[in-house]
Design an enzyme around this catalytic site. Structure first.
Site, PDB file in Angstrom:
ATOM      1  N   CYS A  49      -6.168   2.169  -4.165  1.00 59.80           N
ATOM      2  CA  CYS A  49      -5.525   2.870  -2.936  1.00 59.80           C
ATOM      3  C   CYS A  49      -6.347   4.053  -2.512  1.00 59.80           C
ATOM      4  O   CYS A  49      -6.609   4.919  -2.885  1.00 59.80           O
ATOM      5  CB  CYS A  49      -3.965   3.699  -3.236  1.00 59.80           C
ATOM      6  SG  CYS A  49      -3.240   3.933  -1.598  1.00 59.80           S
TER       7      CYS A  49
ATOM      8  N   CYS B 169       0.726  -1.044  -0.053  1.00 57.26           N
ATOM      9  CA  CYS B 169       0.124  -0.074  -0.055  1.00 57.26           C
ATOM     10  C   CYS B 169       0.888   1.239  -0.038  1.00 57.26           C
ATOM     11  O   CYS B 169       0.965   1.822   1.057  1.00 57.26           O
ATOM     12  CB  CYS B 169      -0.913   0.106   1.027  1.00 57.26           C
ATOM     13  SG  CYS B 169      -2.277   1.177   0.794  1.00 57.26           S
TER      14      CYS B 169
HETATM   15  C1  LIG Z   1      -0.865  -0.002   6.876  1.00 54.33           C
HETATM   16  C2  LIG Z   1      -1.120  -0.610   5.815  1.00 54.33           C
HETATM   17  C3  LIG Z   1      -2.279  -0.100   5.091  1.00 54.33           C
HETATM   18  C4  LIG Z   1      -2.827  -0.754   4.048  1.00 54.33           C
HETATM   19  N1  LIG Z   1      -4.007  -0.143   3.326  1.00 54.33           N
HETATM   20  C5  LIG Z   1      -4.538  -1.041   2.178  1.00 54.33           C
HETATM   21  C6  LIG Z   1      -5.576  -0.319   1.544  1.00 54.33           C
HETATM   22  O1  LIG Z   1      -6.221   0.561   1.850  1.00 54.33           O
HETATM   23  N2  LIG Z   1      -5.963  -1.264   0.358  1.00 54.33           N
HETATM   24  C7  LIG Z   1      -5.429  -2.458   0.140  1.00 54.33           C
HETATM   25  O2  LIG Z   1      -6.006  -2.962  -0.795  1.00 54.33           O
HETATM   26  N3  LIG Z   1      -4.465  -2.939   0.751  1.00 54.33           N
HETATM   27  C8  LIG Z   1      -3.820  -2.280   1.571  1.00 54.33           C
HETATM   28  N4  LIG Z   1      -2.728  -2.795   2.497  1.00 54.33           N
HETATM   29  C9  LIG Z   1      -1.825  -3.934   1.788  1.00 54.33           C
HETATM   30  C10 LIG Z   1      -2.449  -5.203   2.066  1.00 54.33           C
HETATM   31  O3  LIG Z   1      -2.727  -5.272   3.756  1.00 54.33           O
HETATM   32  C11 LIG Z   1      -1.580  -6.351   1.811  1.00 54.33           C
HETATM   33  O4  LIG Z   1      -1.267  -5.922   0.076  1.00 54.33           O
HETATM   34  C12 LIG Z   1      -2.115  -7.729   1.840  1.00 54.33           C
HETATM   35  O5  LIG Z   1      -2.339  -7.990   3.118  1.00 54.33           O
HETATM   36  C13 LIG Z   1      -1.367  -8.698   1.223  1.00 54.33           C
HETATM   37  O6  LIG Z   1      -1.991 -10.043   1.306  1.00 54.33           O
HETATM   38  P1  LIG Z   1      -0.736 -11.198   1.280  1.00 54.33           P
HETATM   39  O7  LIG Z   1      -1.850 -12.408   1.477  1.00 54.33           O
HETATM   40  O8  LIG Z   1      -0.009 -11.137   0.228  1.00 54.33           O
HETATM   41  O9  LIG Z   1       0.088 -11.050   2.674  1.00 54.33           O
HETATM   42  P2  LIG Z   1      -0.462 -10.924   3.978  1.00 54.33           P
HETATM   43  O10 LIG Z   1      -1.849 -10.517   4.160  1.00 54.33           O
HETATM   44  O11 LIG Z   1       0.617 -10.189   4.611  1.00 54.33           O
HETATM   45  O12 LIG Z   1      -0.059 -12.568   4.389  1.00 54.33           O
HETATM   46  C14 LIG Z   1       1.162 -13.230   4.575  1.00 54.33           C
HETATM   47  C15 LIG Z   1       0.877 -14.537   5.331  1.00 54.33           C
HETATM   48  O13 LIG Z   1       1.921 -15.360   5.035  1.00 54.33           O
HETATM   49  C16 LIG Z   1       2.248 -15.846   6.480  1.00 54.33           C
HETATM   50  N5  LIG Z   1       3.604 -16.293   6.100  1.00 54.33           N
HETATM   51  C17 LIG Z   1       4.908 -15.515   6.313  1.00 54.33           C
HETATM   52  N6  LIG Z   1       5.929 -16.200   6.155  1.00 54.33           N
HETATM   53  C18 LIG Z   1       5.528 -17.381   6.105  1.00 54.33           C
HETATM   54  C19 LIG Z   1       6.276 -18.691   6.029  1.00 54.33           C
HETATM   55  N7  LIG Z   1       7.716 -18.736   6.229  1.00 54.33           N
HETATM   56  N8  LIG Z   1       5.571 -19.988   6.135  1.00 54.33           N
HETATM   57  C20 LIG Z   1       3.991 -20.061   6.037  1.00 54.33           C
HETATM   58  N9  LIG Z   1       3.438 -18.680   6.256  1.00 54.33           N
HETATM   59  C21 LIG Z   1       4.087 -17.603   6.301  1.00 54.33           C
HETATM   60  C22 LIG Z   1       1.929 -14.797   7.285  1.00 54.33           C
HETATM   61  O14 LIG Z   1       1.957 -15.558   8.851  1.00 54.33           O
HETATM   62  C23 LIG Z   1       0.748 -14.404   6.825  1.00 54.33           C
HETATM   63  O15 LIG Z   1      -0.453 -14.893   7.406  1.00 54.33           O
HETATM   64  C24 LIG Z   1      -2.300  -1.894   3.557  1.00 54.33           C
HETATM   65  C25 LIG Z   1      -1.147  -2.422   4.329  1.00 54.33           C
HETATM   66  C26 LIG Z   1      -0.722  -1.839   5.573  1.00 54.33           C
HETATM   67  C27 LIG Z   1       0.485  -2.667   6.472  1.00 54.33           C
END
Ligand SMILES: Cc1cc2nc3c(=O)[nH]c(=O)nc-3n(C[C@H](O)[C@H](O)[C@H](O)COP(=O)(O)OP(=O)(O)OC[C@H]3O[C@@H](n4cnc5c(N)ncnc54)[C@H](O)[C@@H]3O)c2cc1C
Length: 426
Positions: free
Chosen positions: A356, A176
């Site tokens: 965003c 983000c």
């Molecule tokens: C402050 C902030 C504001 C945001 N605002 C927005 C917004 O307004 N709109 C929007 O669309 N997005 C927003 N985002 C971005 C969004 O939250 C992320 O893009 C999204 O969560 C990504 O999803 P993901 O599943 O790829 O990763 P995550 O949701 O981070 O999940 C990753 C998972 O992998 C697991 N993991 C890590 N390492 C390992 C391992 N070795 N083995 C097995 N599992 C593992 C973790 O435990 C976790 O559960 C924001 C993020 C933040 C921090």
């Protein structure tokens, strides 16, 4: 070049602990969504590997930092979100052996798979800023990039009695990319509403050369910075921080690309940490040079290993790393994975959509929606560059519902977005 006197040792043969049909690494936003969608479409075993006890709605953390949401509103037990019929293996993955279809886990055990989906998100590199680990969460040093620290952001904003506030943004990639400036606007607006704005000098320091990566939105954001009287410093990267002394050191890149070190005093500083692919992906056989899972940016299928897919923040696709993006990627992964299971080539294509919601004020949002190539692609027939109350309602009411009750349940709700040109774009 190999020295012919050296013997080449063959890749170690691993013993497969258990065999899964589909294995998903990471049960965050991407992992749960794709598992829930897949469950109704394919037979065979599906397992998610994730060591975390809890799952967070990270987009809500901006609102936690601004006192609009409580931290509790953004977190649920991971166990409550694992879809029916999907197994949760509560462990961390540590290495990939794609030639043998094996994933190694941190406890030394292994899992075999027929199809693999890799989505462990991004790693927050707090240690890359000297002094940050020692002071984060105290001395007025806060960050919305971790839930508990977002709660501290709100504490800092509320208790601020005057002086200097700094908001930082590191080089890309970050999740983000609008979040570092969203909280700057909300802090300024909160101080204005509580009569303390006059006592505060607010600066936004970003490593990037522009306020936002999609040009048509930049004028609205410049206007918001001006309206809130926030000093904008581009190409200004946080290098180190001394919490007790309340000093932050920045590297400023000048017009001729020379650099200058600048020390700034602060009373409160909101730090967005540098971010990168998780360490266990960096250098792995499934990753690109930067450590992200090397996928085709449209099909989300691995460029070399056709039984591997990726989505979310850990994928190499050059979209904005957001929940909005992976919501569009998940159905593409599912369709192309099902095609691969039927020995077909999947044709579902992701267009790079990201979104965003930029909180320019309490009650106002510039809803930036875009696709690859910086095309502006709104879902609604309104000028998306204008800060609106309707977009605030969308962010605070509809999007959390969409996340927990629609997306994580595997329901593909696509309202549709369409390219719009702006003659007066900067
Ligand atoms: C402050 C902030 C504001 C945001 N605002 C927005 C917004 O307004 N709109 C929007 O669309 N997005 C927003 N985002 C971005 C969004 O939250 C992320 O893009 C999204 O969560 C990504 O999803 P993901 O599943 O790829 O990763 P995550 O949701 O981070 O999940 C990753 C998972 O992998 C697991 N993991 C890590 N390492 C390992 C391992 N070795 N083995 C097995 N599992 C593992 C973790 O435990 C976790 O559960 C924001 C993020 C933040 C921090």
């Amino acid at each position: 070049m190999l020295d012919h006197t050296q013997s080449v040792s063959p890749a170690p043969t691993l013993t497969v602990g258990r065999q899964l049909d589909t294995l998903i690494i990471g049960g965050g936003a991407a992992g749960i969504t794709v598992a829930a969608m897949l469950r109704s479409k394919v037979k065979g075993s599906i397992a998610i590997v994730d060591p975390a006890d809890t799952h967070a709605y990270q987009p809500g953390w901006t609102l936690v930092g601004a006192g609009v949401f409580s931290l509790e509103q953004t977190v649920k037990p991971e166990a409550s979100l694992i879809p029916n019929g999907v197994e949760w293996i509560k462990k961390a993955a540590s290495a990939f052996h794609p030639e043998q279809n094996i994933v190694e886990l941190a406890d030394g055990t292994t899992l075999g798979y027929r199809y693999l989906i890799v989505c462990p998100g991004l790693q927050l590199d707090w240690g890359k800023i000297e002094g940050l680990k020692e002071t984060i969460g105290k001395n007025g040093v806060c960050s919305n990039y971790r839930g508990d620290l977002a709660a501290y952001t709100w504490e800092c904003i509320q208790s601020f009695q005057g002086g200097k506030m700094i908001f930082t943004q590191p080089p890309m990639p970050i999740k983000c990319p609008g979040a570092p400036q969203k909280i700057a606007y909300l802090a300024a607006d909160h101080l204005r509403r509580t009569g303390k704005r006059g006592a505060a000098d607010i600066a936004f320091c970003t490593a990037l050369p522009s306020l936002f990566g999609v040009a048509p939105f930049v004028p609205s954001l410049k206007a918001a910075m001006k309206r809130h009287n926030i000093e904008v410093n581009l190409r200004t990267t946080l290098k180190s921080i001394d919490g007790p002394a309340k000093k932050a050191t920045f590297i400023v890149t000048n017009a001729d690309d020379s650099t200058t070190e600048v020390v700034r005093d602060f009373d409160m500083i909101h730090v967005t940490p540098p971010q990168s692919a998780p360490d266990f992906l960096k250098g792995s056989p499934i990753s690109n040079a930067a450590g992200f899972v090397d996928v085709d940016q449209h099909t989300m299928q691995h460029v070399k290993y056709r039984n591997i897919f990726s989505l979310g923040d850990a994928a190499s696709s050059p979209n904005s790393k957001t929940v909005a993006a992976l919501r569009m990627q998940a159905p593409v992964v599912v369709k192309n994975l099902v095609a691969a299971m039927n020995s077909n080539t999947g044709t579902a294509s992701y267009d790079g959509y990201g979104s965003c919601p930029l909180t320019t004020d309490y009650g106002k949002i510039v809803l930036a929606e875009f696709t690859y190539g910086g095309k502006v692609t709104p879902s609604f027939p309104l000028d998306p560059r204008v800060p609106r109350y309707s977009s605030w309602l969308l962010k605070t009411k509809f999007l959390p519902f969409l996340y927990w009750s629609v997306m994580l349940k595997g329901i593909d709700l696509d309202i549709g977005h369409k390219e719009k040109q702006f003659a007066d774009a900067a």
